[in-house]
Enzyme design. Structure first.
Site, PDB file in Angstrom:
ATOM      1  N   ASP A 168       0.847  -1.182   0.000  1.00 49.02           N
ATOM      2  CA  ASP A 168       0.000   0.000   0.000  1.00 49.02           C
ATOM      3  C   ASP A 168       0.890   1.241   0.000  1.00 49.02           C
ATOM      4  OD1 ASP A 168      -2.085   1.745   0.223  1.00 49.02           O
ATOM      5  OD2 ASP A 168      -2.595   1.218   2.302  1.00 49.02           O
ATOM      6  N   ASP A 203      -3.148   2.419  -5.802  1.00 46.78           N
ATOM      7  CA  ASP A 203      -1.986   2.408  -4.907  1.00 46.78           C
ATOM      8  C   ASP A 203      -1.893   1.193  -4.006  1.00 46.78           C
ATOM      9  OD1 ASP A 203      -4.167   3.148  -3.259  1.00 46.78           O
ATOM     10  OD2 ASP A 203      -2.764   4.070  -1.845  1.00 46.78           O
ATOM     11  N   GLU A 204      -2.618   0.152  -4.337  1.00 46.07           N
ATOM     12  CA  GLU A 204      -2.692  -0.995  -3.438  1.00 46.07           C
ATOM     13  C   GLU A 204      -2.799  -2.280  -4.230  1.00 46.07           C
ATOM     14  OE1 GLU A 204      -5.690  -1.835  -0.132  1.00 46.07           O
ATOM     15  OE2 GLU A 204      -6.039   0.245  -0.696  1.00 46.07           O
TER      16      GLU A 204
HETATM   17 MG   LIG Z   1      -2.433   3.928   0.200  1.00 44.43          MG
END
Ligand SMILES: [Mg+2]
Length: 379
Positions: free
Chosen positions: A18, A113-114
């Protein structure tokens, strides 16, 4: 190793990566004057708008994503607002995802983003998922200048919780024999899958921590929480068999139909195309994905078959979006002039539809306003 083997294998190695305060960190990366300051990526506080992301400096004021921008300004008048630049975030996200593929093809992105990575079998042939997570974090930092946090465990549920524990720029490992005692003292609100409503409901039943949840039988949990009850029963025991599913495994989704009678009636053809678009919308929803390439297939009465494709700048997921693109493609065919025997639409270049979420969140945002400081900000 096939998916079935993974399900059965209790010693899978899952990493959840993350990026830290991703959108805000990208803004601070590209604009050094924003570094060390409370930065909010999101809607203009003068109008309606929400916080899409905020820097760690802003979080110290109690600001979090999805909060109304007006409230964020009250909490932190000196916060610097900046409009989102999704294209730029996507560019960096692609770079990060390509780093993941140096390790495994079993990558499941959850958003820009993960992602989950299954490194049980990996390209480096490294048996240590912890070591791999460190290498991944290092490569992300050297390639982008941004930090990421990693969670390592033997299933998705625990890996995701773990990545949150030592944020930012952290790494946390939950080993198989630590899982249950770790969950014992974890507040149920922190369980992924337990939202605010469920958390309240659990509190009413006296369930505050994992150890409280474990007192309940599966039958009782099913009674109180429906299907999710079974999930809660398993996860609090550290069991989660969900596989890491790469969106790349799904190549395309299509729908086609042979007409009852060959026709050149444009209204009828249009209705059929809309019907096909609706079927695709449902299929995309079911598979939790969206796609950027639309292909129209037309078979004329003489069995000559043609296809017309276009790739869009952003993914489609609704029938209306698919239909309007198909209408454009239709202009380049002989529909209306030649009788049609078969029509088909395919959506390809599929990706996880969660990737579209930030874009949806940003829709009401003002596109053009300057980055402005809130010193002296007047309502
Ligand atoms: Mg994040």
């Amino acid at each position: 190793m096939d998916a079935a083997t993974h399900v059965m294998n209790p010693l899978r190695k899952i990493i959840h990566i993350d990026m830290d305060a991703f959108f805000a960190s990208v803004e601070q990366l590209d604009n050094p004057s924003l570094r060390g300051k409370p930065v909010i990526v999101g809607g203009n506080p003068l109008k309606r708008g929400v916080v899409a992301a905020c820097s760690y400096e802003a979080r110290q004021f109690g600001i979090h994503s999805a909060m109304p921008s007006s409230k964020a300004v009250r909490l932190c008048p000196q916060a610097i607002f900046t409009p989102p630049r999704i294209k730029r975030y996507k560019e960096i996200s692609d770079e990060v995802m390509s780093i993941f593929s140096q390790f495994t093809e079993m990558i499941e992105p959850l958003s820009l983003d993960e992602a989950y990575l299954d490194v049980t079998v990996n390209k480096l042939k490294n048996p240590s998922a912890t070591r791999l997570a460190e290498i991944i974090r290092g490569r992300i930092f050297s390639a982008t200048g941004l930090t990421a946090s990693a969670g390592v465990s033997y299933n998705k549920f625990l890996a995701k919780i773990a990545s949150d524990l030592d944020k930012p720029n952290g790494l946390h490992v939950i080993l198989p024999d630590e899982a249950v005692s770790f969950l014992d003292t974890l507040a149920v609100g922190k369980f992924h899958g337990v939202g605010k409503v469920t958390e309240k409901k659990m509190a009413n039943l006296g369930i505050r921590f994992g150890r409280d949840l474990r007192q309940f039988s599966k039958a009782d949990l099913l009674l109180h929480f429906g299907k999710s009850g079974a999930f809660f029963f398993d996860i609090v025991r550290g069991r989660d068999d969900r596989t890491v599913t790469s969106t790349r495994e799904r190549k395309s989704i299509g729908s086609e139909t042979t007409l009852d009678q060959d026709t050149s009636d444009t209204k009828e053809i249009s209705d059929i195309l809309y019907y096909l678009a609706e079927k695709l919308e449902q299929a995309l929803l079911r598979k939790e994905c969206c796609g950027t390439t639309i292909t129209l297939k037309v078979r004329y009465h003489d069995f000559i078959t043609i296809t017309r494709s276009s790739t869009l700048s952003s993914p489609v997921l609704t029938a209306q979006e698919i239909f309007s693109e198909v209408n454009r493609l239709k202009q380049t065919t002989e529909i209306g002039r030649k009788k049609i025997r078969l029509l088909g639409i395919t959506v390809s270049k599929l990706s996880d539809r969660n990737l579209r979420k930030p874009v949806q969140l940003l829709l009401p945002f003002e596109k053009k306003y300057r980055v402005f400081e809130h010193q002296g900000f007047q309502k």
